[in-house]
Design a protein around this motif. Structure first.
Motif, PDB file in Angstrom:
ATOM      1  N   ALA A 127     113.230  32.879  64.065  1.00  0.00           N
ATOM      2  CA  ALA A 127     113.525  33.563  64.608  1.00  0.00           C
ATOM      3  C   ALA A 127     114.061  34.631  65.660  1.00  0.00           C
ATOM      4  N   MET A 128     115.301  35.329  64.923  1.00  0.00           N
ATOM      5  CA  MET A 128     115.686  36.134  66.408  1.00  0.00           C
ATOM      6  C   MET A 128     115.274  37.406  66.725  1.00  0.00           C
ATOM      7  N   LEU A 129     113.877  37.037  67.837  1.00  0.00           N
ATOM      8  CA  LEU A 129     113.410  38.706  68.354  1.00  0.00           C
ATOM      9  C   LEU A 129     114.562  39.738  69.421  1.00  0.00           C
ATOM     10  N   VAL A 130     114.500  40.868  68.974  1.00  0.00           N
ATOM     11  CA  VAL A 130     115.003  41.344  70.080  1.00  0.00           C
ATOM     12  C   VAL A 130     114.305  43.190  70.506  1.00  0.00           C
ATOM     13  N   PHE A 131     114.312  43.027  71.317  1.00  0.00           N
ATOM     14  CA  PHE A 131     113.738  44.296  72.195  1.00  0.00           C
ATOM     15  C   PHE A 131     115.272  45.218  73.154  1.00  0.00           C
ATOM     16  N   GLY A 132     115.614  46.190  72.629  1.00  0.00           N
ATOM     17  CA  GLY A 132     116.216  47.303  72.953  1.00  0.00           C
ATOM     18  C   GLY A 132     117.066  47.640  72.064  1.00  0.00           C
ATOM     19  N   VAL A 133     116.835  47.568  71.057  1.00  0.00           N
ATOM     20  CA  VAL A 133     118.602  47.248  70.610  1.00  0.00           C
ATOM     21  C   VAL A 133     117.718  48.335  69.273  1.00  0.00           C
ATOM     22  N   PRO A 134     118.167  49.415  68.910  1.00  0.00           N
ATOM     23  CA  PRO A 134     119.737  50.057  69.417  1.00  0.00           C
ATOM     24  C   PRO A 134     118.700  51.496  70.639  1.00  0.00           C
TER      25      PRO A 134
END
Length: 696
Positions: free
Chosen positions: A544-551
């Motif tokens: 998986a790809m995890l994101v921190f700070g969007v939106p």
């Protein structure tokens, strides 16, 4: 050389990985390339879903149209609700204010019993013999008609005064006296004999509302009634707020006979007509000789006011008694004689004046009859208003469902605003009273219904979208197809996660076991990201790809991502779901990718690519975590604790990139739980007076 994060010397431990360039591409361990998207559901399914959605939308539009059609049909009853009628009366006052006062052009003059006249006469009421004198002077001056707005239902204290007034009335032959009907609840009896010769024909169509039939009548004393040229009623119509709105052309005395209004008799007298030339045809019009004067709702006229008190040419009665007046103000004109003195207390509330003298109100009705025109407010306007209720309501409903929301807000008020403009133009230019309140309320109801439905459906859509796209993006996509952050460049931490040994497990496991393993893995990744304020951008097989700070970027996104990575390493090792992670921090762009039919929102940029490459570096070096130096630089305070057990490789070559980067590597996936304990101990040591050395 790679230095451990918590070492006091720069010599690497025996077990530390060496810094060397990766010589083979990163391969997924069985789940497909990260960031790739499949085409699901297939196009035939999407087409069927689109057709079903279109049918649902058409069904809602039909329901909305039926609802507003029913409201339009109910409009004649809705506008009579007291609160609605009161609001509409307020809007009418507002329209008069915008239009402003106008000078009446009709040949009407008021002879006022004002305060000066009352003072000269020694008090109220003015002696009737003086009224007789004024009547003679006005008749001799050539008045066309004299209408007296004074109820003289009781004999005067001096009988000679009544006789003098009666003589003047007979000599004039053009003076009209008033009759007032009372509604006190008493049983209506036969009309007084004095009125038998003053009625006009009353013809009423089936279903037409009947004019009011008073319970009792106040008539002039017999001597004066017989001497007058005619008798007419002075009953008026009041609105819900008590303000004067108009008058009935006649009050009913019997099933086929009615007493005409005094203003109507005055207009007839001006044209040389008498009561025999009058007829009341309900609910449409009054016949005045060859003219037909249309009636408004409930068979009455709606007054068209010219301005406040004093709008008509006015002569004080005392000047008439002295003969000090201009003959041109009297000759050939309708004269209304009545009280304007404060002590008389005969006033009405009108749009221009909270205390308009009654005599001026009747002068207004007479001027309307003589050519000024009443406000048009009849069957034709009712049909237009019903059409407006339907159109404004339905158009507002459709407009409020437009996207984006800011366009819907603007568009939703346009139908009501257009109707307001139409009502103002019709009133100012054509003397037409179109109901403003109910169509505008229908527009508000339509917009509110659409917004409510949009909120309910949007909430359901957000819940459905959240199953397929990240929650932060679902919130935005539920409201618009193009969220505001699309295309923006934002600072964010991007983490790629891949399960170790998934291909080998899948080789010996059943398809069901493989699916169960992936579900456990995905659930843990999703929960772990959520605990640290991030989200899963996409799942791809065993990763998986995890994101921190969007939106919405935060200053501690890098620290959150690093803490999440260390926690996932430890927890997944305990669950026998070991993973490897690549983590980078930097600018990303929220991009809409895909073909003509299928789109997806995801992140793009070098930060995403490098995070994926770092995961490959972790695999090559046999470690569980590869953290870019940009993450450490962005979160130096958090780095002391969460870098425990990692080694610093200051110039690590990345396949496909020309420039090397700083990377922190470690520990092996099997050692992740022990490394996490060491990180906790290091975090405590950081706060001790002789705490460990900060990472380099």
């Amino acid at each position: 050389m790679c230095a451990p994060a918590n070492a006091r010397s720069r010599s690497p431990p025996a077990t530390a990985p060496t810094c060397r360039q990766a010589n083979h591409p990163a391969r997924s361990s069985g789940g497909g390339r990260h960031g790739s998207t499949g085409c699901w559901p297939p196009r035939p399914c999407r087409d069927a879903r689109a057709r079903a959605g279109g049918a649902v939308m058409r069904g809602r539009a039909v329901l909305a149209a039926v609802a507003f059609l029913l409201l339009a049909l109910a409009y004649p009853a809705v506008r009579e609700v007291p609160r609605v009628a009161g609001l509409e009366s307020d809007t009418l006052t507002w329209r008069y204010g915008l239009r402003g006062p106008r000078l009446p052009e009709a040949p009407v003059t008021i002879v006022a019993i004002d305060d000066a006249t009352v003072a000269a006469a020694g008090g109220w009421p003015v002696p009737r013999d003086r009224l007789g004198t004024a009547n003679r002077r006005l008749s001799q001056a050539g008045a066309a008609v004299i209408a007296v707005d004074l109820l003289m239902a009781e004999p005067a204290r001096d009988p000679a005064a009544d006789a003098a007034l009666a003589d003047a009335l007979r000599a004039s032959g053009r003076t009209l006296l008033p009759v007032a009907g009372t509604l006190d609840g008493a049983a209506a009896g036969p009309p007084p004999a004095d009125l038998a010769g003053h009625t006009v024909p009353l013809r009423r169509a089936a279903g037409a509302s009947a004019p009011p039939r008073p319970d009792a009548l106040l008539t002039p004393i017999r001597m004066l009634a017989k001497a007058a040229a005619g008798l007419g009623h002075v009953n008026v119509a009041l609105g819900p707020d008590g303000g004067l709105t108009g008058m009935h052309p006649a009050i009913r005395l019997s099933d086929d006979g009615a007493l005409p209004g005094l203003a109507l008799l005055a207009a007839a007298g001006y044209h040389g007509l008498d009561r025999r030339d009058l007829a009341v045809d309900l609910p449409t019009a009054v016949r005045l000789g060859a003219r037909r004067i249309p009636l408004g709702p409930r068979g009455r006229w709606t007054a068209n006011f010219y301005g406040p008190g004093g709008s008509f040419p006015t002569l004080p009665l005392i000047d008439v008694l002295r003969g000090a007046f201009n003959l041109a103000d009297v000759r050939g004109r309708v004269i209304w004689l009545g009280a304007t003195a404060t002590s008389a207390g005969d006033t009405f509330v009108t749009p221009f004046d909270p205390a308009m003298p009654g005599v001026e109100a009747f002068a207004t009705i007479t001027a309307n009859l003589l050519g000024g025109g009443f406000l048009a407010h009849g069957p034709g306007t009712t049909l237009a208003e019903m059409a407006a209720v339907f159109a404004v309501g339905l158009l507002s409903w459709h407009a409020a469902r437009l996207r984006p929301a800011r366009l819907a807000v603007i568009a939703a008020v346009l139908p009501a605003a257009a109707w307001v403009a139409v009502t103002l133009a019709a009133f100012s230019l054509g003397q037409v009273w179109l109901n403003l309140t109910v169509p505008v309320a229908a527009g508000g109801l339509g917009a509110a219904a659409a917004v409510s439905g949009r909120l309910v459906l949007g909430d359901a859509q957000r819940r459905r979208l959240a199953h397929y796209v990240p929650q932060p993006l679902a919130e935005a996509l539920a409201n618009t197809d193009r969220p505001a952050f699309e295309g923006q460049v934002l600072p964010a931490a991007v983490m790629f996660v891949d399960m170790v040994g998934f291909t080998a497990r899948s080789e010996t496991a059943s398809p069901g076991d493989t699916v169960a393993t992936m579900r456990r893995l995905h659930a843990e990744l999703e929960d772990g990201a959520a605990r640290h304020g991030g989200y899963v951008d996409n799942f791809a097989g065993d990763g998986a790809m995890l994101v921190f700070g969007v939106p919405r970027p935060r200053p501690d996104d890098a620290a959150r991502a690093l803490a999440c990575a260390r926690e996932l390493l430890a927890r997944m090792a305990q669950l026998d779901l070991p993973v490897r992670i690549g983590l980078q921090f930097g600018p990303v762009q929220v991009a809409r990718l895909g073909g003509r039919q299928q789109h997806q929102l995801t992140l793009a940029g070098d930060t995403v690519n490098l995070a994926s490459r770092l995961m490959a570096v972790a695999k090559e070096r046999g470690v569980g975590l590869a953290v870019a130096g940009a993450v450490v630089a962005q979160a130096p305070e958090a780095a002391r604790a969460h870098l425990a057990g990692l080694v610093h490789c200051p110039a690590t070559a990345i396949r496909g990139r020309q420039a090397p980067i700083d990377v922190w590597l470690g520990p092996a996936p099997a050692d992740a739980a022990q490394a996490e304990k060491a990180a906790g101990a290091a975090e405590g040591a950081d706060h001790a007076p002789d705490g460990g050395r900060p990472p380099r």
